[in-house]
Design a protein around this motif. Sequence first.
Motif, short mmCIF file in Angstrom:
data_model
loop_
_atom_site.label_atom_id
_atom_site.label_comp_id
_atom_site.label_asym_id
_atom_site.label_seq_id
_atom_site.Cartn_x
_atom_site.Cartn_y
_atom_site.Cartn_z
N VAL A 1 70.40 9.88 69.34
CA VAL A 1 69.43 8.78 69.54
C VAL A 1 68.86 8.42 68.19
CG1 VAL A 1 67.36 8.04 70.75
CG2 VAL A 1 68.76 9.88 71.72
N ALA B 1 72.29 7.98 79.27
CA ALA B 1 72.99 7.13 78.30
C ALA B 1 73.81 6.10 79.06
CB ALA B 1 73.92 7.98 77.44
N GLU C 1 68.36 3.34 77.49
CA GLU C 1 69.63 4.04 77.74
C GLU C 1 70.73 3.59 76.78
OE1 GLU C 1 70.68 4.35 82.17
OE2 GLU C 1 69.26 2.70 81.98
N ASN C 2 70.68 2.32 76.41
CA ASN C 2 71.76 1.81 75.55
C ASN C 2 71.59 2.21 74.09
OD1 ASN C 2 69.73 0.14 74.80
ND2 ASN C 2 70.59 -1.69 75.81
N VAL D 1 71.36 5.41 73.38
CA VAL D 1 71.84 6.79 73.38
C VAL D 1 73.37 6.76 73.32
CG1 VAL D 1 71.86 8.97 74.65
CG2 VAL D 1 69.88 7.44 74.82
N SER D 2 73.94 7.47 72.35
CA SER D 2 75.42 7.50 72.33
C SER D 2 75.91 8.94 72.54
CB SER D 2 75.96 6.92 71.03
OG SER D 2 75.41 7.60 69.93
N ILE D 3 77.13 9.03 73.02
CA ILE D 3 77.70 10.33 73.41
C ILE D 3 78.97 10.60 72.62
CG2 ILE D 3 78.84 11.55 75.33
CD1 ILE D 3 76.81 10.40 77.18
N ASN E 1 64.62 7.04 80.12
CA ASN E 1 64.34 8.12 79.17
C ASN E 1 62.86 8.07 78.83
OD1 ASN E 1 67.05 9.07 78.89
ND2 ASN E 1 67.45 7.14 77.84
N GLU F 1 76.26 5.11 83.85
CA GLU F 1 75.05 5.77 83.39
C GLU F 1 75.33 7.25 83.44
OE1 GLU F 1 71.14 4.38 84.96
OE2 GLU F 1 71.07 6.42 85.70
N VAL G 1 74.79 14.34 72.04
CA VAL G 1 74.03 13.12 72.33
C VAL G 1 73.25 12.74 71.08
CG1 VAL G 1 72.07 12.21 73.64
CG2 VAL G 1 73.77 13.66 74.77
#
Lengths: 273, 352
Positions: free
Chosen positions: B341, B319, B275-276, B278-280, B234, B308, B339
């Motif tokens: 962050v 994410a 990346e870790n 970022v949550s969805i 990212n 990923e 998403v």
Amino acid sequence: MTSKLSNSIKGNSQNFSWFRLIATLLGAILLLFIISPILGMVLATPLESIVSTAADKEVKESIWLTIWVAMAATLVFAILSIPLAYILARHNFPLKRLVLGIIDLPVVIPHSAAGIALLGFMARDSVLGKTSSLLGFSFVGTPAGIALAMAFVSVPFLINYAREGFASVPERLEKAALNLGASPARVFFTISLPLAWKSIVSGLIMMFARGMSEFGAVIIVAYNPMITPVLIFERFGSFGLKYARPVSVIFIAVCLAVFILVRLIARKENKDA
Amino acid sequence: MLRVENISKRYGSFELNDITFQVEKGDYFMLLGPSGAGKSIILEIIAGLIKPDNGGVFIDDVDITRLAIGNRSVGLVFQDLAIFPHLSVYENIAFPLKRKGMKGQNLKSRVNVLAEEFSITHLIKRNTQNLSGGELQRVALARTLALEPKVLLLDEPLSSIDVQLRASLKSLLRSINREGQTIIHVTHDYDEAISLGSQVAVVNSGRIVQTGTPVDVFRNPASEFVANFSGIKNFFKGTISDSSEHDLRCFITNGISIWLYADDNSGDGYVSFPENSVSIALENPHTSAINTFQGVIVDIFQQKHGFEIWVDIGIRVAALVTWESVEKLGLKTEKKVWVSVKANAVRFIPIA
């Protein structure tokens, strides 16, 4: 600075050590061993005999001869030695160790033997002797021969000091100078030589002092004209201790004076630079 | 403008292998890699201090591989700067000019102009022993640029400098580059490469593993090494805008606003976030995370641990999600998701 000083004072007072005491005593004995014979000789020599010897034409001429020949030998051989020292400091090549060993050879062989070898090398029937006689001069029994004998035994000091001096100059600085457009010769004269200068001057002084005090090799190559160490030997052999002393005292004083003078000049030059 | 072609050099067990890259006029070219990767050797080969076993170096299509060091029009600033300790600041700068036959008033005025450009006029008479790292760096740059080299090579120029002074040296280097000076800069520092480079070549174990713009290289790492070295997918270029809330700053990239903490009030730069961080979610989560966006899943890759997931929210964001979550939320491509962050996870690297 101050903390360093106070630390060392503290170190002295806190850690009394038998080792340090004994080392100091042993050192004191050694210093006495060097100083007392010289001091004894000076004290045993009456002032009037020193004064009259100093006025002796033969003595004056020999001292002058010793100084200028030693100086000439040092300067001439500097031209040969300094580039060699630079190469030895910067490059590795096959048999480099052998070359380094050869350079140290004059220090380890007896100087009388060196004199014998040199005499054969410069005698009238040798290549060097024939060449020089063609040019109308001779090495045997002349200042030129004395200079060669002095140089032979003293040049290792100059080469080794200069080599260490060049080795201590970071190679990076030479690379940077090359990158800035300087030729290898210009790099040598503007970067390497000035930065190694202090060691080179020490080497020149050592070579000069060692040359001035040389006896063994010189007496075989040239008994005459007489340099002072030979004159001292001759006075001792012909007239005895009493007559050898004043010349010795005067020559030691001259050596010290010259030595101190050269060091002072070298130090001043360093400050100016 | 400068081409390095298939350069190889063996040093005992170390080997520089088939190094090829090209630098255009005016580029700020970064050679980025861990120490011992062979970056400095590449510089010394370009400068001619080391002869390569194979390959060639070309400037403006002229082969300079065998040319004498002093005739290459390549200026090298060493990592330790190699300031001549027995010469004054003035004499250091005058050194390359004297060789070109410059003397008298000409020489003096040229040195003075250079000193002025590098803000060291007040040091000109000093000897170099008591200068700071930053001052020495300026002397070295003035001395090297005195010859107006076609390419300026810098070996870790920021490593010997206090952190506080780095920003000013960075902007100095940037302004030298803006005036048209082509620069090749060696560094092991990822931030440095991003904030200065217009092109980046990543070097590892004597090879160039990737070349491109910082965005290309860091967003699309061509190998695991680059990914690990840069570590971050990212990665976006944009601008910090003036608007702020409390300490938060607003970074705008491609029309998307990302809130973050930064010391810089405005200006161009890059943001990155792991990346870790970022949550969805399937619906607007209303969590404490300030940056929440709606988007569409565009790609899913299985990783060693979890998946990923790439989501297009106007920009493509990656994410890292566990296998369980993918199962539970039924994540698949073209699914609409939210998403989020955390502002704290976003890092800003200004362009110097």
